[in-house]
Design a protein around this motif. Structure first.
Motif, PDB file in Angstrom:
ATOM      1  N   LEU A   8       1.024  -1.209  -0.116  1.00 48.68           N
ATOM      2  CA  LEU A   8      -0.026  -0.099  -0.116  1.00 48.68           C
ATOM      3  C   LEU A   8       0.810   1.401   0.108  1.00 48.68           C
ATOM      4  O   LEU A   8       2.121   1.371   0.123  1.00 48.68           O
ATOM      5  N   GLU A   9       0.229   2.241  -0.263  1.00 48.87           N
ATOM      6  CA  GLU A   9       0.872   3.557  -0.302  1.00 48.87           C
ATOM      7  C   GLU A   9       0.302   4.398   0.623  1.00 48.87           C
ATOM      8  O   GLU A   9      -1.040   4.396   0.665  1.00 48.87           O
ATOM      9  N   GLY A  18      -3.982  11.513   6.508  1.00 48.17           N
ATOM     10  CA  GLY A  18      -3.345  10.882   5.192  1.00 48.17           C
ATOM     11  C   GLY A  18      -4.219  10.063   4.331  1.00 48.17           C
ATOM     12  O   GLY A  18      -5.438   9.823   5.018  1.00 48.17           O
ATOM     13  N   ARG A  19      -3.886   9.250   3.541  1.00 43.45           N
ATOM     14  CA  ARG A  19      -4.829   8.585   2.567  1.00 43.45           C
ATOM     15  C   ARG A  19      -3.917   7.460   2.128  1.00 43.45           C
ATOM     16  O   ARG A  19      -3.001   7.367   1.587  1.00 43.45           O
ATOM     17  N   PHE A  20      -4.352   6.069   2.472  1.00 47.07           N
ATOM     18  CA  PHE A  20      -3.908   4.946   1.825  1.00 47.07           C
ATOM     19  C   PHE A  20      -4.566   4.508   0.625  1.00 47.07           C
ATOM     20  O   PHE A  20      -5.737   4.786   0.527  1.00 47.07           O
ATOM     21  N   THR A  21      -3.771   3.978  -0.115  1.00 49.18           N
ATOM     22  CA  THR A  21      -4.060   3.330  -1.514  1.00 49.18           C
ATOM     23  C   THR A  21      -3.446   2.113  -1.547  1.00 49.18           C
ATOM     24  O   THR A  21      -2.118   1.857  -1.116  1.00 49.18           O
ATOM     25  N   GLY A  22      -3.862   1.216  -2.446  1.00 42.59           N
ATOM     26  CA  GLY A  22      -3.423  -0.150  -2.494  1.00 42.59           C
ATOM     27  C   GLY A  22      -4.039  -1.113  -3.573  1.00 42.59           C
ATOM     28  O   GLY A  22      -5.065  -1.846  -3.206  1.00 42.59           O
ATOM     29  N   GLY A  23      -3.735  -0.964  -4.826  1.00 39.46           N
ATOM     30  CA  GLY A  23      -4.161  -1.761  -5.700  1.00 39.46           C
ATOM     31  C   GLY A  23      -5.679  -1.798  -5.882  1.00 39.46           C
ATOM     32  O   GLY A  23      -6.212  -0.642  -6.162  1.00 39.46           O
ATOM     33  N   GLU A  24      -6.350  -2.999  -5.837  1.00 41.25           N
ATOM     34  CA  GLU A  24      -7.924  -2.880  -5.923  1.00 41.25           C
ATOM     35  C   GLU A  24      -8.656  -2.660  -4.914  1.00 41.25           C
ATOM     36  O   GLU A  24     -10.107  -2.528  -4.958  1.00 41.25           O
ATOM     37  N   VAL A  25      -8.294  -2.432  -3.748  1.00 42.56           N
ATOM     38  CA  VAL A  25      -9.081  -1.788  -2.640  1.00 42.56           C
ATOM     39  C   VAL A  25      -9.249  -0.560  -2.690  1.00 42.56           C
ATOM     40  O   VAL A  25      -8.755   0.592  -3.010  1.00 42.56           O
ATOM     41  N   PRO A  26     -10.617   0.019  -1.922  1.00 41.03           N
ATOM     42  CA  PRO A  26     -10.912   1.353  -1.788  1.00 41.03           C
ATOM     43  C   PRO A  26      -9.763   2.194  -0.945  1.00 41.03           C
ATOM     44  O   PRO A  26      -9.270   1.558  -0.246  1.00 41.03           O
ATOM     45  N   HIS A  27      -9.821   3.415  -1.602  1.00 45.36           N
ATOM     46  CA  HIS A  27      -8.857   4.453  -0.677  1.00 45.36           C
ATOM     47  C   HIS A  27      -9.319   4.501   0.808  1.00 45.36           C
ATOM     48  O   HIS A  27     -10.481   4.178   0.775  1.00 45.36           O
ATOM     49  N   LEU A  28      -8.434   4.695   1.499  1.00 44.30           N
ATOM     50  CA  LEU A  28      -8.802   4.860   3.030  1.00 44.30           C
ATOM     51  C   LEU A  28      -8.162   6.183   3.763  1.00 44.30           C
ATOM     52  O   LEU A  28      -6.871   6.195   3.631  1.00 44.30           O
ATOM     53  N   SER A  29      -9.023   7.130   4.111  1.00 44.32           N
ATOM     54  CA  SER A  29      -8.617   8.272   4.836  1.00 44.32           C
ATOM     55  C   SER A  29      -8.206   8.024   6.381  1.00 44.32           C
ATOM     56  O   SER A  29      -9.341   7.201   6.791  1.00 44.32           O
TER      57      SER A  29
END
Length: 80
Positions: A8-9, A18-29
């Motif tokens: 994830l990033e 912050g905001r997590f992103t990772g492939g096919e999963v939804p973004h997460l604040s």
């Protein structure tokens, strides 16, 4: 079976958010909890820790039930 990786990033969106992103999963604040100067309405590391333990229990229960040939009709828990 080889090692698994879950990448994830995390990108800062503010001083304590912050905001997590990772492939096919939804973004997460995410952010610090309000008790530590963070905003209301975002997932905190504390929430995510409790959620990880709770979801591990659920998936372990499901795997044990499946191995035993049991049909699970419902599952829920409340974690703190």
């Amino acid at each position: 079976m080889g090692p698994f990786e879950y990448r994830l990033e995390l990108t800062a969106t503010g001083r304590k958010t912050g905001r997590f992103t990772g492939g096919e999963v939804p973004h997460l604040s995410v952010g610090a909890p309000p008790e530590f100067g963070g905003p209301e309405g975002v997932w905190t590391p504390e929430h995510l820790f409790v959620a990880a333990v709770s979801s591990c229990l659920m998936t372990t229960f499901s795997a044990v039930a499946a191995t035993a040939g049991l049909e699970v009709l419902a599952y829920s828990d409340s974690a703190t």
